[in-house]
Design a protein around this motif. Structure first.
Motif, PDB file in Angstrom:
ATOM      1  N   TRP A   1     -53.482  44.853 -38.975  1.00  0.00           N
ATOM      2  CA  TRP A   1     -53.271  43.942 -40.101  1.00  0.00           C
ATOM      3  C   TRP A   1     -52.105  44.400 -40.988  1.00  0.00           C
ATOM      4  N   ALA A   2     -51.036  44.861 -40.363  1.00  0.00           N
ATOM      5  CA  ALA A   2     -49.891  45.354 -41.130  1.00  0.00           C
ATOM      6  C   ALA A   2     -49.269  44.241 -41.982  1.00  0.00           C
ATOM      7  N   GLY A   3     -49.165  43.027 -41.438  1.00  0.00           N
ATOM      8  CA  GLY A   3     -48.598  41.928 -42.209  1.00  0.00           C
ATOM      9  C   GLY A   3     -49.423  41.571 -43.429  1.00  0.00           C
ATOM     10  N   VAL A   4     -50.755  41.574 -43.274  1.00  0.00           N
ATOM     11  CA  VAL A   4     -51.640  41.273 -44.408  1.00  0.00           C
ATOM     12  C   VAL A   4     -51.516  42.355 -45.474  1.00  0.00           C
ATOM     13  N   LEU A   5     -51.476  43.610 -45.055  1.00  0.00           N
ATOM     14  CA  LEU A   5     -51.340  44.713 -46.002  1.00  0.00           C
ATOM     15  C   LEU A   5     -49.996  44.655 -46.722  1.00  0.00           C
ATOM     16  N   ALA A   6     -48.951  44.202 -46.030  1.00  0.00           N
ATOM     17  CA  ALA A   6     -47.647  44.068 -46.684  1.00  0.00           C
ATOM     18  C   ALA A   6     -47.687  43.011 -47.784  1.00  0.00           C
ATOM     19  N   VAL A   7     -48.377  41.902 -47.532  1.00  0.00           N
ATOM     20  CA  VAL A   7     -48.525  40.867 -48.571  1.00  0.00           C
ATOM     21  C   VAL A   7     -49.318  41.414 -49.752  1.00  0.00           C
ATOM     22  N   ILE A   8     -50.355  42.214 -49.473  1.00  0.00           N
ATOM     23  CA  ILE A   8     -51.129  42.829 -50.557  1.00  0.00           C
ATOM     24  C   ILE A   8     -50.243  43.759 -51.382  1.00  0.00           C
ATOM     25  N   VAL A   9     -49.393  44.540 -50.721  1.00  0.00           N
ATOM     26  CA  VAL A   9     -48.458  45.417 -51.427  1.00  0.00           C
ATOM     27  C   VAL A   9     -47.513  44.598 -52.297  1.00  0.00           C
ATOM     28  N   LEU A  10     -47.077  43.437 -51.804  1.00  0.00           N
ATOM     29  CA  LEU A  10     -46.190  42.567 -52.581  1.00  0.00           C
ATOM     30  C   LEU A  10     -46.869  42.087 -53.859  1.00  0.00           C
ATOM     31  N   VAL A  11     -48.099  41.617 -53.740  1.00  0.00           N
ATOM     32  CA  VAL A  11     -48.827  41.138 -54.926  1.00  0.00           C
ATOM     33  C   VAL A  11     -49.085  42.284 -55.892  1.00  0.00           C
ATOM     34  N   LEU A  12     -49.484  43.440 -55.369  1.00  0.00           N
ATOM     35  CA  LEU A  12     -49.716  44.601 -56.227  1.00  0.00           C
ATOM     36  C   LEU A  12     -48.430  45.029 -56.924  1.00  0.00           C
ATOM     37  N   GLY A  13     -47.306  44.957 -56.209  1.00  0.00           N
ATOM     38  CA  GLY A  13     -46.042  45.341 -56.819  1.00  0.00           C
ATOM     39  C   GLY A  13     -45.642  44.410 -57.946  1.00  0.00           C
ATOM     40  N   ILE A  14     -45.883  43.116 -57.789  1.00  0.00           N
ATOM     41  CA  ILE A  14     -45.589  42.168 -58.865  1.00  0.00           C
ATOM     42  C   ILE A  14     -46.481  42.440 -60.073  1.00  0.00           C
ATOM     43  N   ALA A  15     -47.732  42.846 -59.803  1.00  0.00           N
ATOM     44  CA  ALA A  15     -48.655  43.189 -60.893  1.00  0.00           C
ATOM     45  C   ALA A  15     -48.439  44.594 -61.426  1.00  0.00           C
ATOM     46  N   GLN A  16     -47.407  45.289 -60.929  1.00  0.00           N
ATOM     47  CA  GLN A  16     -47.082  46.652 -61.354  1.00  0.00           C
ATOM     48  C   GLN A  16     -48.201  47.648 -61.045  1.00  0.00           C
ATOM     49  N   VAL A  17     -48.889  47.418 -59.929  1.00  0.00           N
ATOM     50  CA  VAL A  17     -49.924  48.341 -59.456  1.00  0.00           C
ATOM     51  C   VAL A  17     -49.327  49.168 -58.321  1.00  0.00           C
ATOM     52  N   PRO A  18     -49.532  50.485 -58.322  1.00  0.00           N
ATOM     53  CA  PRO A  18     -48.906  51.335 -57.289  1.00  0.00           C
ATOM     54  C   PRO A  18     -49.329  50.943 -55.879  1.00  0.00           C
ATOM     55  N   ALA A  19     -48.387  51.031 -54.954  1.00  0.00           N
ATOM     56  CA  ALA A  19     -48.659  50.687 -53.559  1.00  0.00           C
ATOM     57  C   ALA A  19     -49.487  51.736 -52.840  1.00  0.00           C
ATOM     58  N   VAL A  20     -49.698  52.901 -53.479  1.00  0.00           N
ATOM     59  CA  VAL A  20     -50.510  53.942 -52.832  1.00  0.00           C
ATOM     60  C   VAL A  20     -51.947  53.481 -52.634  1.00  0.00           C
ATOM     61  N   ILE A  21     -52.352  52.423 -53.332  1.00  0.00           N
ATOM     62  CA  ILE A  21     -53.689  51.861 -53.113  1.00  0.00           C
ATOM     63  C   ILE A  21     -53.830  51.369 -51.678  1.00  0.00           C
ATOM     64  N   VAL A  22     -52.734  50.960 -51.073  1.00  0.00           N
ATOM     65  CA  VAL A  22     -52.737  50.505 -49.676  1.00  0.00           C
ATOM     66  C   VAL A  22     -52.344  51.632 -48.731  1.00  0.00           C
ATOM     67  N   THR A  23     -51.364  52.424 -49.111  1.00  0.00           N
ATOM     68  CA  THR A  23     -50.858  53.444 -48.182  1.00  0.00           C
ATOM     69  C   THR A  23     -51.828  54.609 -48.003  1.00  0.00           C
ATOM     70  N   LEU A  24     -52.558  54.995 -49.041  1.00  0.00           N
ATOM     71  CA  LEU A  24     -53.496  56.116 -48.893  1.00  0.00           C
ATOM     72  C   LEU A  24     -54.622  55.802 -47.901  1.00  0.00           C
ATOM     73  N   PRO A  25     -55.282  54.618 -47.969  1.00  0.00           N
ATOM     74  CA  PRO A  25     -56.268  54.305 -46.921  1.00  0.00           C
ATOM     75  C   PRO A  25     -55.652  54.259 -45.528  1.00  0.00           C
ATOM     76  N   ALA A  26     -54.397  53.821 -45.429  1.00  0.00           N
ATOM     77  CA  ALA A  26     -53.737  53.822 -44.117  1.00  0.00           C
ATOM     78  C   ALA A  26     -53.537  55.244 -43.613  1.00  0.00           C
ATOM     79  N   ILE A  27     -53.183  56.155 -44.509  1.00  0.00           N
ATOM     80  CA  ILE A  27     -53.033  57.563 -44.113  1.00  0.00           C
ATOM     81  C   ILE A  27     -54.380  58.147 -43.679  1.00  0.00           C
ATOM     82  N   ILE A  28     -55.446  57.800 -44.411  1.00  0.00           N
ATOM     83  CA  ILE A  28     -56.792  58.267 -44.029  1.00  0.00           C
ATOM     84  C   ILE A  28     -57.172  57.718 -42.659  1.00  0.00           C
ATOM     85  N   TYR A  29     -56.815  56.457 -42.402  1.00  0.00           N
ATOM     86  CA  TYR A  29     -57.102  55.857 -41.091  1.00  0.00           C
ATOM     87  C   TYR A  29     -56.376  56.602 -39.980  1.00  0.00           C
TER      88      TYR A  29
END
Length: 376
Positions: A250-278
């Motif tokens: 689901w890389a494309g879905v996660l990229a869209v989530i990163v886009l929305v989080l970035g517009i809301a000024q929320v760090p993208a590590v919320i998505v990248t850290l679970p990916a690293i754990i995976y």
């Protein structure tokens, strides 16, 4: 008595005739505006986004044109080609991944081949909704076909909406490509466009306020497009490509989530850290691969800290809820492209409105009596 009423009657007839002429002309103008809008509305989002791109990239275009003997068209062509290679092509790859993921999910649900892992016991401890989520999750794990059948009307509507979104991705990508080409044409004739927009602002708001509104509009568009949307979009592309490279589902879905989080000024590590754990918990990666992917995802998740100073992200004066609401509302109205247009336009409208409020001519007059009383 009759001679006194006759001039009044003639005056009333002339006024009625003039009023009728005004109403007819206003009706014709409104009808013409409505027809023009109806014809132009299918291209409205595309043209607005192309104009936003042109305003945002125009300083870069002018700098490049100065190095090319003031060749405006050649500089615009170079910028368009760079935009297609660096932005449009990666976006196409991520949107294709997004569409494939959604289509595969819908197909698995329809064919009852989707496997849901069992919930952990800690889910029950979640506040308020823990027990309900655990029960629903357990039912999905134990008997997913029965759950899907019980929710069939809702599932059917969601599946139709998801497939419709997948079908619209191709058109959205073509619009995205066309917007860059149109932006290049606008930049090539930027000087004439600047004079025309300045004349429009002067006609609407007057010479003094029109010039100030034009400067405010340009500054707001560039600040939001570069500092908020630009940073979020570039980071979403970088994170999405790293997720695709690492083979994260689901890389494309996660990229869209990163886009929305970035517009809301929320760090993208919320998505990248679970990916690293995976990556480290999945067991399908070697140590060297896991280390490389971990470094890439960590750097991509922190890229906004470098991009914001480079793209002047600190100059955005519009409140973040305004930008976020504009992005979400624009995405709901016109898809992914509408997200960028909505955020920029709502921030622009807010800034123009607040600028109009600040220009209140009565504000200084109302303060003068108070100051004189205080002095006395």
């Amino acid at each position: 008595m009759n001679t006194n009423n006759q001039p009044n009657t003639e005056l009333e007839q002339r006024l009625a005739s003039r009023l009728l002429d005004v109403l007819i002309r206003a009706g014709l103008i409104l009808a013409l505006v409505a027809l023009c809008f109806q014809i132009f509305s299918p291209f409205l989002t595309l043209m607005v986004w192309a104009l936003i791109l042109a305003i945002t990239l125009y300083p870069m275009h002018q700098s490049l044109a100065a190095k090319m003997a003031n060749k405006q068209g050649r500089a615009a062509t170079v910028i368009v080609l760079l935009g297609i290679v660096l932005i449009v092509a990666p976006t196409t790859v991520l949107m294709s991944s997004l569409g494939d993921s959604i289509q595969q999910l819908v197909s698995n649900v329809q064919e009852n081949s989707l496997q849901i892992p069992p919930p952990r016991d800690g889910v029950k401890e979640w506040p308020v909704v823990g027990k309900k989520v655990h029960a629903f999750w357990s039912q999905a794990h134990n008997d997913l076909p029965a759950l899907v059948k019980s929710m069939q009307p809702k599932i059917g509507d969601i599946a139709k909406a998801a497939l419709g979104f997948v079908a619209s991705i191709g058109g959205g990508l073509l619009q995205f490509l066309a917007s860059f080409i149109i932006a290049g044409i606008v930049m090539a004739f930027g000087e004439a466009g600047a004079r025309g927009s300045g004349a429009i602002f002067d006609r609407i708001a007057g010479n003094k306020q029109g010039a100030e509104f034009a400067k405010l509009s340009t500054a707001t568009v560039r600040a939001v497009a570069q500092g908020v949307i630009g940073v979020a979009f570039i980071q979403a592309i970088v994170v999405g490509l790293c997720l695709l490279l690492a083979g994260i589902p689901w890389a494309g879905v996660l990229a869209v989530i990163v886009l929305v989080l970035g517009i809301a000024q929320v760090p993208a590590v919320i998505v990248t850290l679970p990916a690293i754990i995976y990556i480290w918990s999945g067991g399908d990666y070697g140590n060297v691969e896991a280390i490389i992917y971990t470094v890439l995802l960590f750097v991509a998740g922190m890229a906004d800290n470098v991009l914001k100073p480079l793209m002047l992200g600190r100059g955005v004066d519009a409140p973040m809820p305004v930008i976020l609401l504009g992005a979400l509302g624009g995405m709901a109205a016109a898809g992914i492209l509408g997200m960028f247009v909505g955020a920029t336009l709502l921030a622009l409208g807010y800034q123009i409105f607040m600028g109009w409020v600040a220009m209140n001519p009565d504000a200084g007059a109302s303060k003068q009596p108070e100051d004189s009383v205080t002095a006395d």
